[in-house]
Scaffold this motif. Structure first.
Motif, short mmCIF file in Angstrom:
data_model
loop_
_atom_site.label_atom_id
_atom_site.label_comp_id
_atom_site.label_asym_id
_atom_site.label_seq_id
_atom_site.Cartn_x
_atom_site.Cartn_y
_atom_site.Cartn_z
N HIS A 27 0.88 -1.16 0.09
CA HIS A 27 -0.11 0.00 -0.09
C HIS A 27 0.98 1.14 0.10
O HIS A 27 2.09 1.08 0.12
N SER A 75 -1.68 -3.04 -6.55
CA SER A 75 -3.21 -3.04 -6.81
C SER A 75 -3.18 -1.59 -7.91
O SER A 75 -2.33 -0.87 -8.00
N TYR A 109 -7.05 -7.37 -8.33
CA TYR A 109 -7.42 -8.32 -7.14
C TYR A 109 -7.76 -9.79 -7.65
O TYR A 109 -8.60 -9.79 -8.54
N PRO A 164 -7.84 -7.57 -1.11
CA PRO A 164 -7.91 -6.47 -0.31
C PRO A 164 -7.62 -6.59 1.02
O PRO A 164 -7.84 -7.51 1.62
N SER A 218 -3.13 -4.06 0.00
CA SER A 218 -3.16 -5.51 -0.36
C SER A 218 -2.35 -6.42 0.68
O SER A 218 -1.35 -6.07 1.19
N LEU A 275 -14.06 1.37 3.01
CA LEU A 275 -13.02 0.33 2.76
C LEU A 275 -13.85 -1.25 3.08
O LEU A 275 -14.58 -1.45 4.09
N LEU A 281 -14.37 1.40 -5.39
CA LEU A 281 -13.84 0.41 -4.48
C LEU A 281 -14.46 0.93 -3.15
O LEU A 281 -13.88 -0.12 -2.34
#
Length: 467
Positions: free
Chosen positions: A64, A88, A130, A148, A156, A182, A284
């Motif tokens: 990330h 990602s 993903y 995720p 990730s 999220l 997302l």
């Protein structure tokens, strides 16, 4: 035999960088982040420079876009790394925005050189979808799949499958379950070795409803006193989550005249860019956040939200808040008070007893944020080389952490269809690692648990083999 070197975050929470050897000639890096606080002090005099051989490194996988996971990428490129940077889709979108700031702060402000760096980074970026397996640069050495992680947008979990059927999983930074905006962390089915973060491995967060109630009480109290609420927050993840929660408070407090008038100020150019990116990546978001949008609410772009862009606007606002006794809520970077515009707010407003300073994220040992967080009475603190009398009230809301706490980490392991054979704990203090290890051993007595903090005497470069 698996060989894993830790070039950061073996016994701390910054500088994440882990080198997994796939065979005798090939390895991959998982993250390459900056050190902060005491973690950086232990590395002097070279600080952030790459101090390991890159000849066998085939690729960098980014979990990330927080700076403690990507901040050394410019140094990696300067050291000659030209392999792919796998991440990602959302991280590939956000990463150049974050690294542009890092390059300007750590390397150069020359626009031509900055542009050249960013072009090089973009050329090496390879965004991955993903849930799909992707071949590593040399397919014979393995495959990688991302899932995720629920920490920030694009975060990730990394699965690495080797030709010998071994599977290694890096959790990256895991988010809490039921985090705004999220989806929850998506645990893999199995792992021979799970490399698991442990930032809050010995602690439990407040529940979301409790933290929101406490935040509301702090805001109402300081604002009725004509004060300013200062919230140091990271530009990516925490700022957007705070805006989401504050919008909800305002929505349900529309009868509160003070709250109805107070400006919500985001004073961070990078945070403004990231917030705009979050809005563009709404597909997302989780179901709850998407429902707000469908109900004509705008959790990251509401009426009271004010964004400060240039330094002149920043200075004018700072002067005004210092003398006007107008209530305001200010969110500014950096989250650990290690730089950024929050420093100017602290120097100007910390001496005022009407000010509230609210910490909503982890404060690494050795940072100004940690020193302020530990204050129990008014005292003088050195801020940016200046002794400042701190009369403000200090608050910590642990429930806003983007990191999973101990129950969440246990839940993550429990969610795996087949328990991992071995868990190695990283990205946590020795105390946090030990606390989580004890809980894991009680909960999963058949799983081997290792602490990266104790695997080698040199925590910066621990080298251990796992069978």
């Amino acid at each position: 035999m698996l060989k894993l070197h830790h070039h950061g975050a073996a016994s701390g929470v910054t500088g994440s960088c882990h080198q997994l050897y796939l065979d005798d000639q090939h390895s991959i890096l998982v993250d390459c982040g900056l050190f902060q606080g005491d973690d950086l002090e232990r590395r002097s005099p070279d600080g952030h420079h790459i101090d390991f051989d890159l000849d066998q490194v085939q690729a960098l996988i980014v979990t990330h876009c927080h700076i403690d996971h990507i901040g050394r990428i410019p140094y990696l490129l300067a050291a000659g790394f030209r392999g792919p940077i796998l991440c990602s889709q959302a991280s590939a979108y956000l990463l150049p925005l974050i690294l542009e700031d890092a390059i300007k702060l750590g390397f150069t402000r020359d626009r031509t050189l900055v542009s050249r760096f960013l072009d090089q980074i973009r050329a090496q970026l390879q965004p991955l979808d993903y849930h799909h397996w992707h071949a590593l640069p040399s397919p014979a050495i393995g495959m990688v799949r991302l899932r995720p992680a629920g920490h920030i947008l694009g975060s990730s979990i990394v699965e690495v499958a080797l030709p010998n059927k071994k599977r290694i999983v890096f959790s990256g930074d895991l988010g809490c379950y039921n985090t705004p905006l999220l989806p929850d962390p998506d645990a893999p089915e199995s792992a021979d070795l799970l490399v698991l973060e442990s930032t809050y491995g010995n602690r439990c967060h407040e529940h979301r409803a409790e933290r929101s109630q406490k935040l509301k009480q702090i805001l109402q109290s300081t604002l009725k006193n004509g004060g300013v609420t200062l919230i140091p927050a990271f530009s990516i993840g925490r700022t957007q989550e705070l805006l989401y929660e504050i919008e909800d408070l305002l929505f349900h407090l529309n009868g509160d005249q003070i709250m109805a008038q107070v400006p919500i100020i985001v004073d961070s150019p990078l945070a403004a860019k990231i917030t705009s990116s979050y809005r563009q990546l709404q597909h997302l978001w989780d179901k709850e956040a998407r429902h707000r949008i469908s109900s004509s609410r705008h959790p990251l772009d509401f009426d009271h939200l004010i964004t400060i862009d240039d330094h002149r606007q920043h200075q004018a606002l700072l002067n005004r808040l210092q003398v006007s006794a107008e209530p305001a809520i200010v969110i500014a970077a950096s989250g650990m008070c290690s730089g950024g515009r929050i420093i100017n707010y602290l120097k100007a407003l910390a001496p005022d007893p009407r000010t509230d300073i609210v910490f909503v994220g982890y404060q690494a040992k050795g940072t100004l944020g940690r020193r302020l967080q530990q204050l129990s009475a008014p005292t003088e603190v050195e801020i940016d080389g200046q002794l400042t009398r701190v009369e403000a009230s200090i608050h910590t809301l642990s429930g806003y952490s983007a990191h999973a706490d101990q129950p969440d980490l246990i839940r993550f392991v429990s969610s795996m269809a087949f328990p991992p054979k071995c868990i190695r704990l990283i990205h946590g203090s020795p105390v946090a690692q030990k606390g989580l290890a004890n809980c894991l051993k009680r909960t999963f007595p058949g799983i081997k648990v290792e602490l990266a903090a104790t695997l080698a005497s040199a925590p910066v470069k621990a080298s251990i083999s796992s069978t």
